[in-house]
Design a protein around this motif. Sequence first.
Motif, PDB file in Angstrom:
ATOM      1  N   ALA A 194      -9.249  21.197 -17.883  1.00  0.00           N
ATOM      2  CA  ALA A 194     -10.333  20.666 -18.656  1.00  0.00           C
ATOM      3  C   ALA A 194     -11.117  19.746 -17.763  1.00  0.00           C
ATOM      4  CB  ALA A 194      -9.812  19.917 -19.855  1.00  0.00           C
ATOM      5  N   LEU A 195     -12.410  19.850 -17.641  1.00  0.00           N
ATOM      6  CA  LEU A 195     -13.163  19.006 -16.744  1.00  0.00           C
ATOM      7  C   LEU A 195     -14.035  18.052 -17.528  1.00  0.00           C
ATOM      8  CD1 LEU A 195     -14.154  21.582 -14.041  1.00  0.00           C
ATOM      9  CD2 LEU A 195     -12.380  19.925 -13.972  1.00  0.00           C
ATOM     10  N   ALA A 196     -14.075  16.794 -17.144  1.00  0.00           N
ATOM     11  CA  ALA A 196     -14.897  15.832 -17.827  1.00  0.00           C
ATOM     12  C   ALA A 196     -15.191  14.676 -16.929  1.00  0.00           C
ATOM     13  CB  ALA A 196     -14.186  15.340 -19.056  1.00  0.00           C
ATOM     14  N   PHE A 197     -16.406  14.088 -17.000  1.00  0.00           N
ATOM     15  CA  PHE A 197     -16.737  12.994 -16.114  1.00  0.00           C
ATOM     16  C   PHE A 197     -16.760  11.666 -16.850  1.00  0.00           C
ATOM     17  CE2 PHE A 197     -19.217  16.452 -14.089  1.00  0.00           C
ATOM     18  CZ  PHE A 197     -18.311  16.641 -13.098  1.00  0.00           C
ATOM     19  N   THR A 198     -16.492  10.614 -16.105  1.00  0.00           N
ATOM     20  CA  THR A 198     -16.618   9.281 -16.674  1.00  0.00           C
ATOM     21  C   THR A 198     -17.052   8.303 -15.618  1.00  0.00           C
ATOM     22  OG1 THR A 198     -15.472   7.524 -17.817  1.00  0.00           O
ATOM     23  CG2 THR A 198     -14.225   8.748 -16.247  1.00  0.00           C
ATOM     24  N   SER A 199     -17.749   7.339 -15.991  1.00  0.00           N
ATOM     25  CA  SER A 199     -18.119   6.275 -15.055  1.00  0.00           C
ATOM     26  C   SER A 199     -17.330   5.030 -15.390  1.00  0.00           C
ATOM     27  CB  SER A 199     -19.619   5.990 -15.157  1.00  0.00           C
ATOM     28  OG  SER A 199     -19.939   4.837 -14.404  1.00  0.00           O
ATOM     29  N   SER A 200     -16.679   4.482 -14.359  1.00  0.00           N
ATOM     30  CA  SER A 200     -15.892   3.291 -14.627  1.00  0.00           C
ATOM     31  C   SER A 200     -16.779   2.100 -14.917  1.00  0.00           C
ATOM     32  CB  SER A 200     -14.988   2.984 -13.437  1.00  0.00           C
ATOM     33  OG  SER A 200     -15.751   2.655 -12.307  1.00  0.00           O
ATOM     34  N   THR A 201     -18.094   2.196 -14.628  1.00  0.00           N
ATOM     35  CA  THR A 201     -19.010   1.119 -14.957  1.00  0.00           C
ATOM     36  C   THR A 201     -19.640   1.308 -16.305  1.00  0.00           C
ATOM     37  OG1 THR A 201     -20.822   2.281 -13.894  1.00  0.00           O
ATOM     38  CG2 THR A 201     -19.568   0.759 -12.524  1.00  0.00           C
ATOM     39  N   ALA A 202     -19.323   2.409 -16.973  1.00  0.00           N
ATOM     40  CA  ALA A 202     -19.964   2.706 -18.249  1.00  0.00           C
ATOM     41  C   ALA A 202     -19.498   1.770 -19.346  1.00  0.00           C
ATOM     42  CB  ALA A 202     -19.695   4.139 -18.657  1.00  0.00           C
ATOM     43  N   ILE A 203     -18.330   1.177 -19.152  1.00  0.00           N
ATOM     44  CA  ILE A 203     -17.801   0.293 -20.193  1.00  0.00           C
ATOM     45  C   ILE A 203     -17.511  -1.067 -19.580  1.00  0.00           C
ATOM     46  CG2 ILE A 203     -15.937  -0.039 -21.805  1.00  0.00           C
ATOM     47  CD1 ILE A 203     -15.729   2.898 -22.071  1.00  0.00           C
ATOM     48  N   HIS A 204     -18.335  -2.041 -19.914  1.00  0.00           N
ATOM     49  CA  HIS A 204     -18.148  -3.425 -19.480  1.00  0.00           C
ATOM     50  C   HIS A 204     -18.094  -3.576 -17.970  1.00  0.00           C
ATOM     51  CE1 HIS A 204     -17.570  -4.166 -23.657  1.00  0.00           C
ATOM     52  NE2 HIS A 204     -16.464  -3.481 -23.696  1.00  0.00           N
ATOM     53  N   GLY A 205     -18.617  -2.616 -17.253  1.00  0.00           N
ATOM     54  CA  GLY A 205     -18.839  -2.768 -15.825  1.00  0.00           C
ATOM     55  C   GLY A 205     -17.659  -2.475 -14.944  1.00  0.00           C
ATOM     56  N   SER A 206     -16.455  -2.839 -15.248  1.00  0.00           N
ATOM     57  CA  SER A 206     -15.332  -2.629 -14.352  1.00  0.00           C
ATOM     58  C   SER A 206     -14.161  -2.075 -15.113  1.00  0.00           C
ATOM     59  CB  SER A 206     -14.940  -3.948 -13.663  1.00  0.00           C
ATOM     60  OG  SER A 206     -14.515  -4.896 -14.614  1.00  0.00           O
ATOM     61  N   VAL A 207     -13.179  -1.558 -14.353  1.00  0.00           N
ATOM     62  CA  VAL A 207     -12.016  -0.933 -14.950  1.00  0.00           C
ATOM     63  C   VAL A 207     -10.805  -1.796 -14.696  1.00  0.00           C
ATOM     64  CG1 VAL A 207     -10.594   1.108 -14.951  1.00  0.00           C
ATOM     65  CG2 VAL A 207     -13.029   1.315 -14.540  1.00  0.00           C
ATOM     66  N   VAL A 210     -15.143  10.507 -14.161  1.00  0.00           N
ATOM     67  CA  VAL A 210     -14.133  11.541 -14.367  1.00  0.00           C
ATOM     68  C   VAL A 210     -14.687  12.588 -15.319  1.00  0.00           C
ATOM     69  CG1 VAL A 210     -11.784  12.044 -15.169  1.00  0.00           C
ATOM     70  CG2 VAL A 210     -12.281   9.854 -14.075  1.00  0.00           C
ATOM     71  N   PHE A 211     -14.451  13.861 -15.007  1.00  0.00           N
ATOM     72  CA  PHE A 211     -14.858  14.911 -15.939  1.00  0.00           C
ATOM     73  C   PHE A 211     -13.722  15.895 -16.141  1.00  0.00           C
ATOM     74  CE2 PHE A 211     -15.752  17.082 -11.975  1.00  0.00           C
ATOM     75  CZ  PHE A 211     -15.549  18.421 -12.252  1.00  0.00           C
ATOM     76  N   SER A 212     -13.758  16.606 -17.250  1.00  0.00           N
ATOM     77  CA  SER A 212     -12.715  17.588 -17.551  1.00  0.00           C
ATOM     78  C   SER A 212     -13.307  18.760 -18.315  1.00  0.00           C
ATOM     79  CB  SER A 212     -11.597  16.926 -18.371  1.00  0.00           C
ATOM     80  OG  SER A 212     -10.494  17.785 -18.486  1.00  0.00           O
ATOM     81  N   LEU A 213     -12.739  19.931 -18.091  1.00  0.00           N
ATOM     82  CA  LEU A 213     -13.167  21.144 -18.782  1.00  0.00           C
ATOM     83  C   LEU A 213     -12.292  21.354 -20.006  1.00  0.00           C
ATOM     84  CD1 LEU A 213     -13.601  23.601 -15.768  1.00  0.00           C
ATOM     85  CD2 LEU A 213     -15.363  22.258 -16.903  1.00  0.00           C
ATOM     86  N   ASP A 214     -12.878  21.296 -21.162  1.00  0.00           N
ATOM     87  CA  ASP A 214     -12.144  21.588 -22.392  1.00  0.00           C
ATOM     88  C   ASP A 214     -12.404  23.048 -22.742  1.00  0.00           C
ATOM     89  OD1 ASP A 214     -11.008  21.831 -24.854  1.00  0.00           O
ATOM     90  OD2 ASP A 214     -11.919  20.032 -25.702  1.00  0.00           O
ATOM     91  N   THR A 215     -11.445  23.898 -22.462  1.00  0.00           N
ATOM     92  CA  THR A 215     -11.597  25.338 -22.684  1.00  0.00           C
ATOM     93  C   THR A 215     -11.490  25.721 -24.149  1.00  0.00           C
ATOM     94  OG1 THR A 215      -9.218  25.778 -22.449  1.00  0.00           O
ATOM     95  CG2 THR A 215     -10.553  25.753 -20.431  1.00  0.00           C
ATOM     96  N   GLY A 216     -11.013  24.807 -24.988  1.00  0.00           N
ATOM     97  CA  GLY A 216     -10.781  25.129 -26.391  1.00  0.00           C
ATOM     98  C   GLY A 216      -9.412  25.712 -26.646  1.00  0.00           C
ATOM     99  N   ARG A 217      -8.605  25.873 -25.570  1.00  0.00           N
ATOM    100  CA  ARG A 217      -7.278  26.464 -25.737  1.00  0.00           C
ATOM    101  C   ARG A 217      -6.209  25.637 -25.026  1.00  0.00           C
ATOM    102  NH1 ARG A 217      -7.277  32.876 -26.397  1.00  0.00           N
ATOM    103  NH2 ARG A 217      -5.652  32.150 -27.785  1.00  0.00           N
ATOM    104  N   LEU A 218      -6.435  24.350 -24.938  1.00  0.00           N
ATOM    105  CA  LEU A 218      -5.468  23.479 -24.288  1.00  0.00           C
ATOM    106  C   LEU A 218      -4.336  23.110 -25.249  1.00  0.00           C
ATOM    107  CD1 LEU A 218      -7.947  21.048 -22.498  1.00  0.00           C
ATOM    108  CD2 LEU A 218      -6.907  23.138 -21.589  1.00  0.00           C
ATOM    109  N   ASN A 219      -3.228  22.648 -24.674  1.00  0.00           N
ATOM    110  CA  ASN A 219      -2.106  22.184 -25.493  1.00  0.00           C
ATOM    111  C   ASN A 219      -2.453  20.868 -26.182  1.00  0.00           C
ATOM    112  OD1 ASN A 219       0.481  23.919 -24.803  1.00  0.00           O
ATOM    113  ND2 ASN A 219      -0.593  23.578 -22.864  1.00  0.00           N
TER     114      ASN A 219
END
Length: 459
Positions: free
Chosen positions: A2-15, A137-146
């Motif tokens: 599953a592919l999916a993206f995320t930005s660590s700065t997207a939420i309150h700037g830092s992780v 971070v990104f992820s591919l949700d194929t619709g058939r994951l566990n």
Amino acid sequence: MALAFTSSTAIHGSVSSSSHQQPKVSQLGNTQLLDQPKKSLNFCQRRCAVKPLYAEPKRNESIVPSAATFVSPEVAEKVIEAEDFEKLAKDLENASPLEIMDNALAKFGDDIAIAFSGAEDVALIEYAHLTGRPFRVFSLDTGRLNPETYQLFDAVEKHYGIRIEYMFPDAVEVQALVRTKGLFSFYEDGHQECCRVRKVRPLRRALKGLRAWITGQRKDQSPGTRSEVPVVQVDPSFEGLDGGSGSLVEWNPVANVEGKDIWNFLRAMNVPVNSLHLKGYVSIGCEPCTRPVLPGQHEREGRWWWEDAKAKECGLHKGNIKDESVNGNGNNATQATDTVADIFDTKDIVTLSRPGVENLLKLEDQREPWLVVLYAPWCQFCQVLEGSYVELAEKLGGSGVKVGKFRADGEQKTFAQQELQVGSFPTILFFPKHASQPIKYPSEKRDVDSLLAFVNALR
């Protein structure tokens, strides 16, 4: 995967991994739709706005909603200087995954993202977090994951305070495939078509919004297909933001790391992992195409187990797959045996020629039963079986059951597929005394006791 993206700065700037509180999610009302007048964004809104991986062209189909695309914040265009990535790969060949990750994030910033499959490549996210740099971070949700994979996605988001950017397959394409060929066509005609619709094409759309991506490929993951993965390369298969050949860079920080060392790292850092790993799953993909592996089996034997070992790729990393005519030792599979050391070489195992196997197929009332392994000496799964099969042959000595082997690759591959039920290596057949057709050993349990139970039940 599953592919999916995320930005660590997207939420309150830092992780921060020290805080496990679920960050508050901004409602959709805080983002602007493309078809709305553009409004100026204040500082908070700019930091919370979602940057899309890939803004697809508008479609004519009325059933496709247009409200799923968000306005991205205004970001100054970054100039990426030309670089010799082949030389960089050599310079970083002996570097640690952390150093490689730091180089990748430093060079590409917001134009690079980690591909997260929901398996052990959570290590990539931990390495990115340890650099202290922003990351996506990104992820591919194929619709058939566990279900366990979806649970891991949620745990990872909470642990790191991030939002994974999910990519989904085209609903129209999935609908056409399922209506035409059914839900499980891949068991009959191979997994490539389904993977192309559910994984490869969504990935292609995702990568069109990036200049680089980070994968969890390792050289030891798949026999004969990933043994030459570099730590960084110009992606040979996909295009990036600028379009055209050479517009996307692929980073593989753990290319030189062994699977056991990845797991030592994950345990040491106490990060979330997929609960399926505790049930024997190592390499995890879609639910219908993934199953646990047994001790001694290679991790990729749990993926697309009904197909040949050379087919155990979904197409996401096809640029790093060796030519199908080349075996796991780097030799042409049709070359003579003097280039590849033979296996199952013992006095208790009879080497059968093609005429010998054809005679077994013709005889309807044999004087004694035969157990025959169909193999290729370069196949890692066959090599793993060797010890058990040799020991079994010793135990069956004097029992009235003949034990044989037939090399079924190269020139004999077509014959083996058409006449001997070979779908992957190794295949084990039992030729009973009073039967016109051989019986195929159906289990992945290849220990001595399991094989002996199979023979005793039929002889």
